[in-house]
Design a protein around this motif. Structure first.
Motif, PDB file in Angstrom:
ATOM      1  N   UNK A  85      23.557  67.049   8.393  1.00  0.00           N
ATOM      2  CA  UNK A  85      22.406  67.003   7.477  1.00  0.00           C
ATOM      3  C   UNK A  85      21.098  67.127   8.272  1.00  0.00           C
ATOM      4  N   UNK A  86      19.963  66.956   7.584  1.00  0.00           N
ATOM      5  CA  UNK A  86      18.666  67.156   8.232  1.00  0.00           C
ATOM      6  C   UNK A  86      18.467  66.207   9.416  1.00  0.00           C
ATOM      7  N   UNK A  87      19.104  65.053   9.374  1.00  0.00           N
ATOM      8  CA  UNK A  87      18.972  64.075  10.468  1.00  0.00           C
ATOM      9  C   UNK A  87      20.002  64.294  11.567  1.00  0.00           C
ATOM     10  N   UNK A  88      20.794  65.349  11.431  1.00  0.00           N
ATOM     11  CA  UNK A  88      21.803  65.616  12.454  1.00  0.00           C
ATOM     12  C   UNK A  88      23.098  64.827  12.275  1.00  0.00           C
ATOM     13  N   UNK A  89      23.231  64.115  11.146  1.00  0.00           N
ATOM     14  CA  UNK A  89      24.455  63.345  10.903  1.00  0.00           C
ATOM     15  C   UNK A  89      25.552  64.260  10.371  1.00  0.00           C
ATOM     16  N   UNK A  90      26.773  63.925  10.718  1.00  0.00           N
ATOM     17  CA  UNK A  90      27.920  64.758  10.335  1.00  0.00           C
ATOM     18  C   UNK A  90      28.148  64.747   8.822  1.00  0.00           C
ATOM     19  N   UNK A  91      28.379  65.957   8.252  1.00  0.00           N
ATOM     20  CA  UNK A  91      28.735  66.059   6.834  1.00  0.00           C
ATOM     21  C   UNK A  91      30.151  66.606   6.682  1.00  0.00           C
ATOM     22  N   UNK A  92      30.445  67.692   7.438  1.00  0.00           N
ATOM     23  CA  UNK A  92      31.753  68.320   7.255  1.00  0.00           C
ATOM     24  C   UNK A  92      32.002  69.426   8.262  1.00  0.00           C
ATOM     25  N   UNK A  93      33.112  70.121   8.045  1.00  0.00           N
ATOM     26  CA  UNK A  93      33.520  71.190   8.951  1.00  0.00           C
ATOM     27  C   UNK A  93      33.715  72.458   8.122  1.00  0.00           C
ATOM     28  N   UNK A  94      33.136  73.569   8.622  1.00  0.00           N
ATOM     29  CA  UNK A  94      33.290  74.835   7.891  1.00  0.00           C
ATOM     30  C   UNK A  94      34.311  75.723   8.583  1.00  0.00           C
ATOM     31  N   UNK A  95      35.244  76.249   7.775  1.00  0.00           N
ATOM     32  CA  UNK A  95      36.202  77.237   8.268  1.00  0.00           C
ATOM     33  C   UNK A  95      36.129  78.416   7.315  1.00  0.00           C
ATOM     34  N   UNK A  96      35.618  79.579   7.819  1.00  0.00           N
ATOM     35  CA  UNK A  96      35.396  80.710   6.908  1.00  0.00           C
ATOM     36  C   UNK A  96      34.338  80.313   5.899  1.00  0.00           C
ATOM     37  N   UNK A  97      34.633  80.502   4.581  1.00  0.00           N
ATOM     38  CA  UNK A  97      33.622  80.121   3.587  1.00  0.00           C
ATOM     39  C   UNK A  97      33.969  78.800   2.897  1.00  0.00           C
ATOM     40  N   UNK A  98      34.899  78.050   3.511  1.00  0.00           N
ATOM     41  CA  UNK A  98      35.234  76.739   2.944  1.00  0.00           C
ATOM     42  C   UNK A  98      34.647  75.642   3.836  1.00  0.00           C
ATOM     43  N   UNK A  99      34.082  74.622   3.203  1.00  0.00           N
ATOM     44  CA  UNK A  99      33.608  73.464   3.970  1.00  0.00           C
ATOM     45  C   UNK A  99      34.330  72.227   3.470  1.00  0.00           C
ATOM     46  N   UNK A 100      34.881  71.459   4.386  1.00  0.00           N
ATOM     47  CA  UNK A 100      35.556  70.228   3.987  1.00  0.00           C
ATOM     48  C   UNK A 100      34.741  69.050   4.510  1.00  0.00           C
ATOM     49  N   UNK A 101      34.550  68.051   3.651  1.00  0.00           N
ATOM     50  CA  UNK A 101      33.653  66.943   3.993  1.00  0.00           C
ATOM     51  C   UNK A 101      34.438  65.732   4.476  1.00  0.00           C
ATOM     52  N   UNK A 102      33.772  64.934   5.320  1.00  0.00           N
ATOM     53  CA  UNK A 102      34.378  63.686   5.793  1.00  0.00           C
ATOM     54  C   UNK A 102      33.277  62.771   6.308  1.00  0.00           C
ATOM     55  N   UNK A 103      33.644  61.490   6.473  1.00  0.00           N
ATOM     56  CA  UNK A 103      32.664  60.516   6.970  1.00  0.00           C
ATOM     57  C   UNK A 103      32.484  60.639   8.480  1.00  0.00           C
ATOM     58  N   UNK A 104      33.585  60.963   9.186  1.00  0.00           N
ATOM     59  CA  UNK A 104      33.523  61.039  10.653  1.00  0.00           C
ATOM     60  C   UNK A 104      34.326  62.241  11.122  1.00  0.00           C
ATOM     61  N   UNK A 105      33.959  62.758  12.285  1.00  0.00           N
ATOM     62  CA  UNK A 105      34.769  63.814  12.909  1.00  0.00           C
ATOM     63  C   UNK A 105      35.061  63.400  14.349  1.00  0.00           C
ATOM     64  N   UNK A 106      36.282  63.695  14.797  1.00  0.00           N
ATOM     65  CA  UNK A 106      36.619  63.453  16.199  1.00  0.00           C
ATOM     66  C   UNK A 106      37.347  64.692  16.700  1.00  0.00           C
TER      67      UNK A 106
END
Length: 449
Positions: A260-281
């Motif tokens: 997001x605008x603050x640089x916090x994680x929202x999700x991961x994009x693969x092709x034209x799909x984006x999947x959202x999550x609270x955390x990424x590792x």
């Protein structure tokens, strides 16, 4: 892919798979993705076709190496310490039911131009060619001191404070020669360099005790190894994650880490799909490792490089009593280096190559601009080499802990010959993600080897 997850895990290396397994057991909703069509990331085991495709795309494997499916060649050579932390996680999670282990037949150290077995008991120390008669007596006293140490009983301390005295002072107290210090510090405590000597002695004491207790568990060496190669380990933890509801997607390109605008994680994009999550590792390769930083934030830094040479031999390593598997440590002082050279050898006994083929991997931390010359002392010990595949990999480490932006990055696999540092990283990332220490309930199950 439009539902939201608690955690997205990128890359199926061992560190990531242990984390996704443990997070799933903890009740987190986990999505695990990998750009490759196989499990294991950097810590995969490849068959012949995959190995040649990676190192020599223009060449097909020679027929005399045997069948493709007989091979599972580790890209990163490590052994499991029998009483170590990885064994504890395997037992606690019951992942042992997916794996079969075999013992590594011998642990050796290079000294004055030849290799000798690392003595692990007082009896072996007395017989070892690594020490003269008087030095053996001193070493025996040193081992008796370590085995007799009790924190609560000052009579066992012989005037030493493990938390204040340095290891160099402890060696000095027992009058141990530099060569003896070499094999204790590097072949038993498994340090890569000599920095440990100037630090308090307790960690070294704990490492030596871990080595000797692991040795006592199965006898020939302190190491065990999974049949069909190390690539079985991440897959076993992936199965654990799946049992607890984790979702897996292989062969999925990861195009963007969305913030997001603050640089916090929202999700991961693969092709034209984006999947959202609270955390990424994920591993460093998903966060800009090896790419220039023009597109914004630098998330990982290169800490150094490791060179690894995968060698196919048609014979056991000379001087190891025809062992079907072995670890050989070349302490840095013996060859005028800052970092040790490691050799890990496995064979068809471990179902990782065809019969009468031996796979030896020589590795070290790169110190010069001619890395292949740096591993020459290791290559020379192997005898005639049928074929070798050399790689130089960067070691990456994250620039931030991830707590502020929910982006948690694991470290590259280092040059150590075992998995203890991998487990340290798992514990570290867990604490950053969950906010508390990883606690494993104790289950007394023997790992059969």
């Amino acid at each position: 892919m439009d539902e939201e997850y608690d955690v997205i895990v990128l890359g199926t290396g061992l560190t990531e798979c242990i984390l996704s397994g443990l997070l799933s057991v903890e009740g987190k909703k986990v999505l695990h993705m990998d750009r490759n069509d196989y499990y294991g990331g950097d810590s995969a085991s490849l068959n012949l076709t995959q190995l040649y495709r990676k190192f020599r795309p223009e060449q097909t494997p020679p027929d005399e190496l045997g069948r493709d499916r007989d091979y599972a060649v580790d890209l990163i050579p490590k052994f499991i310490i029998a009483s170590g932390e990885l064994t504890r996680i395997l037992v606690h999670t019951d992942v042992t039911r997916y794996l079969e282990f075999k013992q590594i037949a011998g642990s050796f150290v290079y000294r004055d131009g030849k290799i000798s077995k690392v003595p692990s008991t007082e009896m072996e120390a007395v017989k070892s060619p690594l020490m003269g008669l008087f030095e053996k007596r001193r070493a025996k006293k040193f081992f008796e001191f370590l085995q007799g140490w009790k924190d609560e009983d000052p009579a066992t301390h012989q005037g030493i404070d493990l938390d204040k005295n340095t290891m160099a002072q402890v060696y000095e107290k027992f009058g141990l020669e530099p060569g003896t210090q070499d094999f204790i510090g590097h072949a038993m405590a498994l340090y890569l360099d000599d920095d440990y000597k100037t630090k308090p002695a307790r960690p070294t004491y704990e490492r030596i005790v871990l080595y000797t207790s692991s040795m006592a568990r199965y006898g020939k060496s302190p190491y065990i190894y999974p049949l069909y190669g190390l690539g079985e380990l991440p897959q076993a933890f992936a199965r654990l994650s799946a049992i607890y509801g984790g979702t897996y997607m292989l062969d999925k390109p990861i195009d963007e880490i969305v913030t997001d605008a603050d640089g916090k994680f929202i999700g991961v994009r693969s092709g034209n799909e984006t999947v959202k999550a609270k955390q990424v590792v994920g591993d460093p390769s998903y966060f800009g490792a090896g790419k220039s930083a023009e597109s914004g934030k630098v998330r990982v830094l290169e800490e150094g490089k490791v060179i690894r040479a995968i060698c196919f031999l048609k014979h056991p390593i000379p001087g190891t009593d025809d062992a079907d598997s072995a670890q050989i440590i070349i302490p840095q002082n013996q060859v005028g280096r800052r970092n040790d050279i490691y050799i890990a050898m496995v064979s068809s006994t471990h179902n990782v190559c065809a019969k009468d083929v031996y796979v030896a991997i020589v590795s070290t931390i790169v110190e010069t601009d001619k890395p292949e010359q740096e591993i020459a002392p290791g290559l020379q010990l192997l005898g005639p080499i049928y074929d070798k595949f050399v790689s130089v990999s960067s070691l990456y480490t994250p620039t931030s802990s991830g707590e502020s932006d929910n982006i948690f990055i694991t470290r590259s696999y280092d040059a150590t010959s075992h998995f203890e540092t991998v487990v340290d990283d798992v514990n570290n990332v867990w604490k950053r993600m969950i906010g508390k220490e990883l606690v494993l309930k104790k289950r007394e199950v023997e790992v059969e080897a």
